[in-house]
Design a protein around this motif. Structure first.
Motif, PDB file in Angstrom:
ATOM      1  N   ILE A 252       0.836  -1.207   0.000  1.00 15.06           N
ATOM      2  CA  ILE A 252       0.000   0.000   0.000  1.00 15.06           C
ATOM      3  C   ILE A 252       0.869   1.254   0.000  1.00 15.06           C
ATOM      4  N   LEU A 253       1.897   1.284   0.836  1.00 14.61           N
ATOM      5  CA  LEU A 253       2.784   2.443   0.866  1.00 14.61           C
ATOM      6  C   LEU A 253       3.428   2.657  -0.497  1.00 14.61           C
ATOM      7  N   ASN A 254       3.818   1.580  -1.143  1.00 16.05           N
ATOM      8  CA  ASN A 254       4.448   1.677  -2.457  1.00 16.05           C
ATOM      9  C   ASN A 254       3.490   2.266  -3.489  1.00 16.05           C
ATOM     10  N   GLN A 255       2.197   1.950  -3.376  1.00 14.14           N
ATOM     11  CA  GLN A 255       1.220   2.456  -4.338  1.00 14.14           C
ATOM     12  C   GLN A 255       0.821   3.904  -4.073  1.00 14.14           C
ATOM     13  N   LEU A 256       0.789   4.307  -2.801  1.00 14.13           N
ATOM     14  CA  LEU A 256       0.198   5.597  -2.447  1.00 14.13           C
ATOM     15  C   LEU A 256       1.190   6.705  -2.118  1.00 14.13           C
TER      16      LEU A 256
END
Length: 263
Positions: A252-256
């Motif tokens: 999630i961190l990588n996407q957002l």
């Protein structure tokens, strides 16, 4: 728990196309917290994750008005590539009264508005179907909501207080006393207006705080994100995020994160 493949390939809805949201006009703010549109990319369909946020939405999608009930965990709907979805997010305490339906009956469901029994549905759908493009449909969607809001019941004030408490890293003490409710009454009100109990709502809003932190982050380590969002520790965050989204916090961190969105 979902498979490892899904964890690695699912794409959060916010990254699957162009998502825009705005404050509704003053005449709608008692009933709706946001108006939004989501234009999906053309090309091969992606596995899109719609994650829970504690809200209920009214959508215009594929020629129909649809109620998207509150979710307990991520949903993976099949959405046509290139489609534009127009939506209105109900304010806390507004949806059950607007729809004449307890939200506990809509958890995890997408239901045509016509099936819920609103008499103006067919007329609204016919007008929206005549719009030449998504921009015109978005403007008309807002005007139709304003028309319907004139006769809508006032949202439940206690629901807004419950939501605000769940949305805080330090839930308000003495909430039951201030509301003049017993625990049983609180549970009944939560199921009426949110679809589930206060503890589940707190979990979902804490998860949403984590998503907000990810959107603002460039280099914040996961352990710090866990504490800032209100989790007990990183392992608690990993477990909760996985249960609610099927994704890992790192994915999630990588996407957002700001850094990824700038690339």
């Amino acid at each position: 728990m979902a498979s490892g493949k899904r964890k690695e390939t699912a794409l959060l809805a916010a990254r699957a196309g162009c998502y825009r949201e705005s404050m509704p006009p003053p005449s709608l703010r008692r009933h709706f917290s946001r108006l939004w549109s989501h234009a999906l990319h053309d090309g091969p369909p992606a596995m899109v994750a719609i994650v829970p946020d504690g809200y209920c939405d009214l959508l215009w999608i594929d020629g129909r008005l649809v109620v998207a009930g509150p979710d307990r965990a991520a949903a993976f709907p099949v959405i046509r590539p290139g489609a534009t979805v127009i939506g209105a997010r109900f304010a806390p305490g507004a949806a059950a009264l607007w729809l004449k339906t307890p939200l506990s009956a809509l958890v995890g469901c997408s239901v045509p508005l016509a099936d819920i029994g609103r008499k103006d549905t067919a007329e609204f759908e016919a007008q929206l179907a005549d719009c030449p493009d998504p921009s015109a449909a978005t403007a008309l969607f807002g005007r139709l909501l304003e028309e319907a809001a004139r006769d809508a019941e006032e949202p439940a004030r206690d629901a807004a207080m419950i939501f605000a408490a769940a949305n805080s890293t330090r839930p308000a003490s003495g909430l039951l006393d201030r509301l003049g409710m017993s625990e049983r009454q609180l549970r009944r009100r939560c199921h009426q207006h949110f679809g589930y109990g206060a503890k589940t709502l707190e979990r979902i809003r804490r998860f949403q705080r984590f998503l907000d932190l990810c959107r603002r982050s460039e280099t914040m380590p996961l352990a710090r994100l866990a504490l800032e969002a209100g989790f007990a520790d990183q392992s608690h965050m990993t477990r909760e995020v996985g249960e609610l989204s099927t994704l890992t916090p790192a994915v999630i961190l990588n996407q957002l994160s700001l850094r990824q969105r700038a690339d």
